[in-house]
Design a protein around this motif. Structure first.
Motif, PDB file in Angstrom:
ATOM      1  N   HIS A  18       0.824  -1.209   0.000  1.00 51.07           N
ATOM      2  CA  HIS A  18       0.000   0.000   0.000  1.00 51.07           C
ATOM      3  C   HIS A  18       0.866   1.272   0.000  1.00 51.07           C
ATOM      4  O   HIS A  18       0.466   2.300  -0.542  1.00 51.07           O
ATOM      5  N   VAL A  19       2.056   1.179   0.584  1.00 58.79           N
ATOM      6  CA  VAL A  19       2.969   2.343   0.586  1.00 58.79           C
ATOM      7  C   VAL A  19       3.494   2.584  -0.837  1.00 58.79           C
ATOM      8  O   VAL A  19       3.548   3.724  -1.324  1.00 58.79           O
ATOM      9  N   VAL A  20       3.836   1.490  -1.523  1.00 62.31           N
ATOM     10  CA  VAL A  20       4.327   1.598  -2.899  1.00 62.31           C
ATOM     11  C   VAL A  20       3.231   2.171  -3.799  1.00 62.31           C
ATOM     12  O   VAL A  20       3.465   3.084  -4.597  1.00 62.31           O
ATOM     13  N   ASP A  26       1.056   9.282  -6.136  1.00 59.45           N
ATOM     14  CA  ASP A  26       1.595  10.640  -5.957  1.00 59.45           C
ATOM     15  C   ASP A  26       2.432  11.050  -7.164  1.00 59.45           C
ATOM     16  O   ASP A  26       2.363  12.190  -7.630  1.00 59.45           O
ATOM     17  N   LEU A  27       3.248  10.101  -7.652  1.00 62.86           N
ATOM     18  CA  LEU A  27       4.099  10.418  -8.812  1.00 62.86           C
ATOM     19  C   LEU A  27       3.241  10.774 -10.016  1.00 62.86           C
ATOM     20  O   LEU A  27       3.543  11.711 -10.756  1.00 62.86           O
ATOM     21  N   LEU A 155       5.869  21.429  -3.851  1.00 62.15           N
ATOM     22  CA  LEU A 155       5.336  20.076  -4.078  1.00 62.15           C
ATOM     23  C   LEU A 155       5.372  19.213  -2.821  1.00 62.15           C
ATOM     24  O   LEU A 155       4.379  18.562  -2.475  1.00 62.15           O
ATOM     25  N   ALA A 156       6.514  19.211  -2.138  1.00 60.79           N
ATOM     26  CA  ALA A 156       6.693  18.310  -0.988  1.00 60.79           C
ATOM     27  C   ALA A 156       5.544  18.405   0.027  1.00 60.79           C
ATOM     28  O   ALA A 156       5.081  17.360   0.529  1.00 60.79           O
ATOM     29  N   PRO A 157       5.013  19.617   0.324  1.00 58.23           N
ATOM     30  CA  PRO A 157       3.941  19.689   1.336  1.00 58.23           C
ATOM     31  C   PRO A 157       2.688  18.908   0.948  1.00 58.23           C
ATOM     32  O   PRO A 157       1.888  18.574   1.809  1.00 58.23           O
ATOM     33  N   PHE A 158       2.504  18.608  -0.337  1.00 64.71           N
ATOM     34  CA  PHE A 158       1.281  17.925  -0.776  1.00 64.71           C
ATOM     35  C   PHE A 158       1.495  16.434  -1.017  1.00 64.71           C
ATOM     36  O   PHE A 158       0.592  15.749  -1.495  1.00 64.71           O
ATOM     37  N   LEU A 159       2.684  15.938  -0.708  1.00 65.77           N
ATOM     38  CA  LEU A 159       3.004  14.547  -1.044  1.00 65.77           C
ATOM     39  C   LEU A 159       3.165  13.703   0.206  1.00 65.77           C
ATOM     40  O   LEU A 159       3.357  14.227   1.306  1.00 65.77           O
ATOM     41  N   CYS A 160       3.131  12.363   0.014  1.00 60.89           N
ATOM     42  CA  CYS A 160       3.424  11.485   1.152  1.00 60.89           C
ATOM     43  C   CYS A 160       4.901  11.683   1.523  1.00 60.89           C
ATOM     44  O   CYS A 160       5.711  12.151   0.711  1.00 60.89           O
ATOM     45  N   GLY A 167      11.912  12.863  -3.688  1.00 61.03           N
ATOM     46  CA  GLY A 167      11.950  13.909  -4.712  1.00 61.03           C
ATOM     47  C   GLY A 167      13.273  14.665  -4.659  1.00 61.03           C
ATOM     48  O   GLY A 167      13.903  14.918  -5.699  1.00 61.03           O
ATOM     49  N   LEU A 168      13.710  15.001  -3.451  1.00 55.54           N
ATOM     50  CA  LEU A 168      14.964  15.750  -3.300  1.00 55.54           C
ATOM     51  C   LEU A 168      16.156  14.872  -3.688  1.00 55.54           C
ATOM     52  O   LEU A 168      17.079  15.315  -4.385  1.00 55.54           O
ATOM     53  N   THR A 169      16.110  13.609  -3.252  1.00 50.94           N
ATOM     54  CA  THR A 169      17.196  12.685  -3.621  1.00 50.94           C
ATOM     55  C   THR A 169      17.260  12.534  -5.143  1.00 50.94           C
ATOM     56  O   THR A 169      18.344  12.495  -5.733  1.00 50.94           O
ATOM     57  N   SER A 170      16.075  12.452  -5.782  1.00 51.99           N
ATOM     58  CA  SER A 170      16.035  12.242  -7.239  1.00 51.99           C
ATOM     59  C   SER A 170      16.691  13.398  -7.986  1.00 51.99           C
ATOM     60  O   SER A 170      17.422  13.187  -8.950  1.00 51.99           O
TER      61      SER A 170
END
Ligand SMILES: C[S@@+](CC[C@H](N)C(=O)[O-])C[C@H]1O[C@@H](n2cnc3c(N)ncnc32)[C@H](O)[C@@H]1O
Length: 212
Positions: A18-20, A26-27, A155-160, A167-170
């Motif tokens: 479910h996490v995946v 989200d993506l 973006l980050a505030p609206f994501l899991c 996202g930052l690592t990517s």
């Protein structure tokens, strides 16, 4: 900024299903907000030769292919390292696209996959795709401070939590435009092919469009 080799949380093969699924949902939202989905669909629609079948490499749970099938009426198939759930909306094969034989298609796309690969593997991926597709569209992030700042703020505030961190690592793992051009240039030395490389305003994405 040096290219990071840090792993992303989504690469953990033990994550609960479910996490995946939430992370891939989200993506899909991020790609629609940023115009990435529209950019890919536009390139497919404008192909001078009719596109009948699209292969998505590193397709996650197949959201982009689902959009392509509904909006363009094309046949679709995906490939991903991570086995897809039976509920996936499109056919998805499990495999390593760098080394495994790929299903044939008119056009292959890879969205946010390139930054997962070393330069050597990215080159092998391009060679592998050239064996079964006439065109390869690669859409990825750009390693630059601006997308880091924009992602954190807007973006980050609206994501899991997982996607907020990944996202930052990517962005830190992705290629600069100059690196992308150099790597693609090396890949095409062996296979030939024409390439068009574009970078979107604010460095929100780069697109490499290769035709053989
Ligand atoms: C950041 S996710 C992007 C998923 C989807 N393309 C999207 O943009 O929403 C990267 C995906 O590439 C897959 N992947 C990474 N290396 C791969 C490889 N060598 N062959 C096939 N899939 C790969 C991962 O399992 C993951 O699903």
């Amino acid at each position: 900024m040096e290219r990071s080799i840090a792993r992303e949380l989504l690469e953990d093969s033990h994550l609960p299903q479910h996490v995946v699924a939430r992370a891939y949902r989200d993506l899909d939202r991020i790609h629609r907000w940023l115009g990435n989905t529209a950019a890919i669909l536009r390139l497919l629609r404008e192909d001078p030769v009719p596109v009948r079948r699209v292969l998505d490499i590193g397709c996650g749970h197949g959201a982009l292919l689902d959009h392509a099938r509904r909006r363009l009426g094309v046949d679709v198939v995906g490939v991903d390292l991570r086995p897809a759930p039976p509920s996936a909306p499109v056919p998805i094969l499990t495999g390593d696209a760098v080394v495994d034989p790929l299903p044939s298609a008119d056009v292959a796309v890879a969205v946010c996959l390139a930054h997962h690969l070393s330069e050597a593997d990215f080159i092998r991926l391009v060679h592998n795709v050239s064996r079964s597709c006439r065109r390869f569209i690669v859409l990825d992030l750009v390693r630059h401070r601006l997308p880091l700042v924009l992602f954190r703020a807007f973006l980050a505030p609206f994501l899991c939590r997982l996607n907020g961190i990944d996202g930052l690592t990517s962005v830190r793992r992705s290629y600069t435009p100059a690196e992308m051009r150099r790597v693609i240039g090396m890949a095409l030395k062996e296979t030939g092919g024409r390439v068009r490389h574009t970078v979107a305003p604010l460095y929100i994405r780069q697109v490499v469009d290769i035709s053989w």
